[in-house]
Design a protein around this motif. Structure first.
Motif, PDB file in Angstrom:
ATOM      1  N   LEU A 198       3.717  -1.460  -2.532  1.00  0.00           N
ATOM      2  CA  LEU A 198       3.374  -2.832  -2.141  1.00  0.00           C
ATOM      3  C   LEU A 198       1.929  -2.834  -1.651  1.00  0.00           C
ATOM      4  O   LEU A 198       1.643  -2.781  -0.464  1.00  0.00           O
ATOM      5  CB  LEU A 198       4.336  -3.303  -1.040  1.00  0.00           C
ATOM      6  CG  LEU A 198       4.174  -4.724  -0.498  1.00  0.00           C
ATOM      7  CD1 LEU A 198       4.306  -5.760  -1.600  1.00  0.00           C
ATOM      8  CD2 LEU A 198       5.200  -4.995   0.599  1.00  0.00           C
ATOM      9  N   GLU A 199       1.016  -2.881  -2.599  1.00  0.00           N
ATOM     10  CA  GLU A 199      -0.407  -2.685  -2.308  1.00  0.00           C
ATOM     11  C   GLU A 199      -1.097  -3.962  -1.832  1.00  0.00           C
ATOM     12  O   GLU A 199      -0.636  -5.065  -2.108  1.00  0.00           O
ATOM     13  CB  GLU A 199      -1.137  -2.250  -3.592  1.00  0.00           C
ATOM     14  CG  GLU A 199      -0.775  -0.876  -4.076  1.00  0.00           C
ATOM     15  CD  GLU A 199      -1.568  -0.508  -5.320  1.00  0.00           C
ATOM     16  OE1 GLU A 199      -2.053   0.626  -5.385  1.00  0.00           O
ATOM     17  OE2 GLU A 199      -1.697  -1.370  -6.216  1.00  0.00           O
ATOM     18  N   TYR A 200      -2.239  -3.766  -1.173  1.00  0.00           N
ATOM     19  CA  TYR A 200      -3.148  -4.891  -0.962  1.00  0.00           C
ATOM     20  C   TYR A 200      -3.465  -5.507  -2.312  1.00  0.00           C
ATOM     21  O   TYR A 200      -3.649  -4.796  -3.309  1.00  0.00           O
ATOM     22  CB  TYR A 200      -4.494  -4.399  -0.391  1.00  0.00           C
ATOM     23  CG  TYR A 200      -4.461  -3.908   1.028  1.00  0.00           C
ATOM     24  CD1 TYR A 200      -4.071  -4.729   2.076  1.00  0.00           C
ATOM     25  CD2 TYR A 200      -4.862  -2.607   1.335  1.00  0.00           C
ATOM     26  CE1 TYR A 200      -4.062  -4.261   3.381  1.00  0.00           C
ATOM     27  CE2 TYR A 200      -4.857  -2.132   2.647  1.00  0.00           C
ATOM     28  CZ  TYR A 200      -4.451  -2.968   3.665  1.00  0.00           C
ATOM     29  OH  TYR A 200      -4.453  -2.509   4.950  1.00  0.00           O
ATOM     30  N   SER A 238      -6.092  -9.210   2.460  1.00  0.00           N
ATOM     31  CA  SER A 238      -5.534  -9.859   1.267  1.00  0.00           C
ATOM     32  C   SER A 238      -4.464 -10.854   1.653  1.00  0.00           C
ATOM     33  O   SER A 238      -3.891 -10.771   2.732  1.00  0.00           O
ATOM     34  CB  SER A 238      -4.955  -8.810   0.308  1.00  0.00           C
ATOM     35  OG  SER A 238      -3.781  -8.230   0.833  1.00  0.00           O
ATOM     36  N   SER A 295       1.366 -10.295  -0.999  1.00  0.00           N
ATOM     37  CA  SER A 295       1.549  -9.906  -2.408  1.00  0.00           C
ATOM     38  C   SER A 295       2.822 -10.474  -3.028  1.00  0.00           C
ATOM     39  O   SER A 295       2.799 -10.940  -4.165  1.00  0.00           O
ATOM     40  CB  SER A 295       1.585  -8.376  -2.523  1.00  0.00           C
ATOM     41  OG  SER A 295       0.324  -7.834  -2.222  1.00  0.00           O
ATOM     42  N   PHE A 296       3.941 -10.407  -2.309  1.00  0.00           N
ATOM     43  CA  PHE A 296       5.204 -10.873  -2.898  1.00  0.00           C
ATOM     44  C   PHE A 296       5.072 -12.313  -3.386  1.00  0.00           C
ATOM     45  O   PHE A 296       5.433 -12.644  -4.515  1.00  0.00           O
ATOM     46  CB  PHE A 296       6.348 -10.817  -1.872  1.00  0.00           C
ATOM     47  CG  PHE A 296       6.963  -9.462  -1.677  1.00  0.00           C
ATOM     48  CD1 PHE A 296       7.569  -8.784  -2.729  1.00  0.00           C
ATOM     49  CD2 PHE A 296       6.975  -8.869  -0.423  1.00  0.00           C
ATOM     50  CE1 PHE A 296       8.164  -7.537  -2.538  1.00  0.00           C
ATOM     51  CE2 PHE A 296       7.562  -7.624  -0.219  1.00  0.00           C
ATOM     52  CZ  PHE A 296       8.153  -6.953  -1.276  1.00  0.00           C
ATOM     53  N   CYS A 299       1.132  -2.401   2.549  1.00  0.00           N
ATOM     54  CA  CYS A 299      -0.084  -3.150   2.900  1.00  0.00           C
ATOM     55  C   CYS A 299      -0.065  -4.591   2.395  1.00  0.00           C
ATOM     56  O   CYS A 299      -0.581  -5.492   3.040  1.00  0.00           O
ATOM     57  CB  CYS A 299      -1.312  -2.447   2.319  1.00  0.00           C
ATOM     58  SG  CYS A 299      -1.544  -0.768   2.930  1.00  0.00           S
ATOM     59  N   GLY A 300       0.501  -4.789   1.203  1.00  0.00           N
ATOM     60  CA  GLY A 300       0.495  -6.124   0.598  1.00  0.00           C
ATOM     61  C   GLY A 300       1.481  -7.098   1.220  1.00  0.00           C
ATOM     62  O   GLY A 300       1.434  -8.291   0.936  1.00  0.00           O
ATOM     63  N   GLY A 301       2.367  -6.576   2.075  1.00  0.00           N
ATOM     64  CA  GLY A 301       3.360  -7.463   2.704  1.00  0.00           C
ATOM     65  C   GLY A 301       2.727  -8.453   3.648  1.00  0.00           C
ATOM     66  O   GLY A 301       3.140  -9.588   3.760  1.00  0.00           O
ATOM     67  N   ARG A 302       1.671  -7.985   4.322  1.00  0.00           N
ATOM     68  CA  ARG A 302       0.966  -8.772   5.346  1.00  0.00           C
ATOM     69  C   ARG A 302       1.913  -9.131   6.489  1.00  0.00           C
ATOM     70  O   ARG A 302       2.077 -10.301   6.838  1.00  0.00           O
ATOM     71  CB  ARG A 302       0.283 -10.036   4.769  1.00  0.00           C
ATOM     72  CG  ARG A 302      -0.546  -9.844   3.517  1.00  0.00           C
ATOM     73  CD  ARG A 302      -1.529  -8.683   3.540  1.00  0.00           C
ATOM     74  NE  ARG A 302      -2.515  -8.805   4.594  1.00  0.00           N
ATOM     75  CZ  ARG A 302      -2.789  -7.803   5.445  1.00  0.00           C
ATOM     76  NH1 ARG A 302      -2.154  -6.647   5.385  1.00  0.00           N
ATOM     77  NH2 ARG A 302      -3.708  -7.973   6.373  1.00  0.00           N
TER      78      ARG A 302
END
Lengths: 410, 410
Positions: A61-63, A267, A270-271, B240-243
């Protein structure tokens, strides 16, 4: 103990959420509460939108890119093209909800002490973002009698001072439901060009227009460098929890500045970008049914309101809000009382006092905002509750002869 | 055309991302670039964490509570209990990444013109949030010779002025990897109590400690009303992308103020809150393997660096960063040159010049930050590239007799 900041003190509490404890207390007493107070639609999030997330198969789950995934931004270009808005993906910065788009615009365009001019009543959280940015919201009053139409150009001319750097509208409007016409936007264009102002246009409810076509501020020719669009998927696809919005502009200097704010917070989520990207691929007729549903709810709500003695509710042209004038002494007291001291057949209704949407003291004192985010049957039941409540409310201002005592004055 | 704000001009560009175009150009030439420049781990997000989102079955992607789902906050209480941090769920406000926790703390605790004191080198985005909040970052220098240990109490006493309202640390540290000891935190406690300062503690890397146990600022007895913890799931679970982050404090006035900022932006992202909640249920030994992996990467990296002539890299106690001093004239030039003008067997390496992590001009000029977020084989190859690059870099400062020309001076 260290003290909190002045900014922390000045930060307004949510005028909508302060009634929550009263609603919770009512529910504990076994009373069913119809929530017409917040813009959380009951419409299901489209299944393909949720499925896109559920069927995603990445391992990390990347930036994402600080401006949002490029694939999503390219998809948004096709979305905006449907409204004759011509853009490149580099003119779109994906934000964490429309909220962040507003904050970024305030921060990138205005300095502490600068002011933004907003027709009131207005979305109350603009105040919060203004406090965060150290700027001030100045208002120009729109009136329930005209359905909250845009104030006249002369009124804008009178309201503009050297401190004002931007005009901000929400179109169609939260909280009034008013849909600004192309002609009204052309007035704003003249004012913005004459005074070299930004035009911030919050178009969260673009698809929900009932009395005409939506005309976007992005389509004002000659105003390209002044217009900043704030957008969100929250209401459009009933995806409020995704926290995905966008800031869109053709002004390169603003894009460059906003990009720096976007990079600081790394960022957007993402989801929900995956959800947003899938949403653009929904069939174009997806909105037909949703819009018809909201419109029929509006019709029920507005008709029932206007049948109540002493009540006036202009017919909103878009979004899913209406403001009604009630024959009451004080909307804040009334909205608390109806939760705390009233029920009809073990039911009551939660409304938002309109005072929270005005900056001018005293305005909105006999007005409430209603969000038609419930099904028609629930709206009917809620309106029956409201009608009964207005008959017995101790602060009612309606006389036996049908005249209203104080309400009209406010 | 309206101009952007002074704040928009002052907002710093990301010092890490400015080299991106050079990396992209290298890739276009067919060169493999090892990314040791950013803290995006290659570790897979735990499957149960992603599965929790993928198997979710709600119908409407609703706003959550502005402070985050209560179920998640209650789960976080059990997470913090594992570190002997005793809390109620009402002392936790879920934020959009650790970034938002930092911004909220700055906004709720400091006013425009106030200052926060941070040991340098420090996480560069603190600068961005400071510009947004209108506050200033003041620094107190830590030194590579001591492995970037906390400066002495006398240095803090000298650095504190009436404008300083808070001290901020990142523990274990990004960018240095330094793990503050309990004794060092006790020093900070004395300073904060003496000067009535907040202690902002960014503990994003709490689980990744190799040379000792982590001691949280939340466990400083008698400092409960001064400590604000900024946290995030980004690095902990490679999400990281979860924020999703959190602001945690026992100071009720701060919680009340932060809650108003949280309400203005409505809610943190819903999808990733589900992920975060599932993450707390991972087996407690989940981190054993991850930590062992990072530690073995660190060992490879630091050993190879210190074998290079003229290079010095203190052994970091935690996180997944190291700062190395290189025998070079200018880290910014070198990091650009190694992407633009160098390759070894069609490979090169992307590093972060340490200058971006210092506020004092001139510091970090011969230092780079390396994030050990790649597997050991890639780290070895990257170090071979770096070693060759240092031999041929035109600005090298290492003499044939092994002495360094200028590097030590900077």
């Amino acid at each position: 103990m260290p003290t909190i900041s002045k900014r922390g003190e000045q930060m307004p509490s949510s005028p909508i959420r302060k009634l929550v404890p009263y609603a919770e207390a009512a529910k504990k007493k076994g009373i069913k509460v119809y929530h017409l107070n917040i813009g959380q639609p009951d419409i299901e999030t489209p299944k393909p939108v949720l499925d896109a997330v559920r069927h995603s198969n990445f391992k990390v789950l990347e930036y994402s890119h600080s401006a949002g995934n490029e694939s999503y931004r390219r998809k948004l270009v096709t979305y905006y093209n449907r409204f004759d808005i011509q853009l490149t993906h580099e003119q779109i910065i994906v934000t964490t909800g429309g909220s962040e788009a507003i904050l970024f615009a305030f921060m990138a365009c205005l300095d502490a002490g600068d002011e933004v001019l907003v027709p009131e009543p207005f979305y109350a959280n603009y105040n919060g973002f203004a406090v965060e940015a150290g700027i001030k919201v100045q208002t120009i009053t729109s009136h329930i009698e005209s359905g909250f139409a845009l104030p006249a150009m002369e009124d804008f001319e009178k309201a503009i001072t050297p401190r004002i750097k931007a005009i901000m509208i929400c179109n169609p409007n939260n909280p009034t439901g008013y849909l600004y016409s192309r002609e009204e936007l052309e007035v704003l264009k003249q004012v913005c060009l004459r005074h070299n102002l930004y035009l911030f246009s919050d178009e969260a409810y673009r698809e929900f227009c009932y009395t005409g076509e939506h005309f976007s501020a992005m389509n004002l020719e000659g105003l390209e460098n002044n217009v900043i669009l704030m957008d969100t998927i929250s209401k459009r696809y009933s995806a409020c929890g995704g926290r995905i919005g966008a800031l869109v502009t053709k002004n390169q200097a603003v894009l460059d500045a906003v990009m720096k704010f976007a990079q600081a917070r790394l960022s957007p989520p993402s989801f929900a970008q995956i959800a947003g990207e899938a949403a653009v691929d929904l069939p174009v007729n997806y909105f037909d049914e949703i819009k018809a549903e909201y419109q029929s709810r509006r019709d029920v709500l507005v008709e029932m309101l206007n049948k109540m003695p002493g009540v006036f509710c202009p017919n909103p042209g878009g979004a899913f809000y209406a403001i009604a004038r009630l024959p009451i002494d004080d909307a804040d007291k009334f909205c608390q009382w109806i939760l705390e001291s009233f029920s009809y057949e073990q039911q009551t209704v939660m409304l938002s006092p309109a005072t929270g949407f005005y900056a001018t003291p005293g305005l909105g004192k006999n007005e409430v905002r209603l969000a038609y985010v419930l099904n028609k049957e629930d709206i009917r039941k809620a309106m029956i509750c409201l009608s009964r409540a207005l008959e017995v409310y101790p602060g009612k201002t309606l006389q036996r002869n049908g005249s209203v005592l104080l309400g009209e004055k406010h």
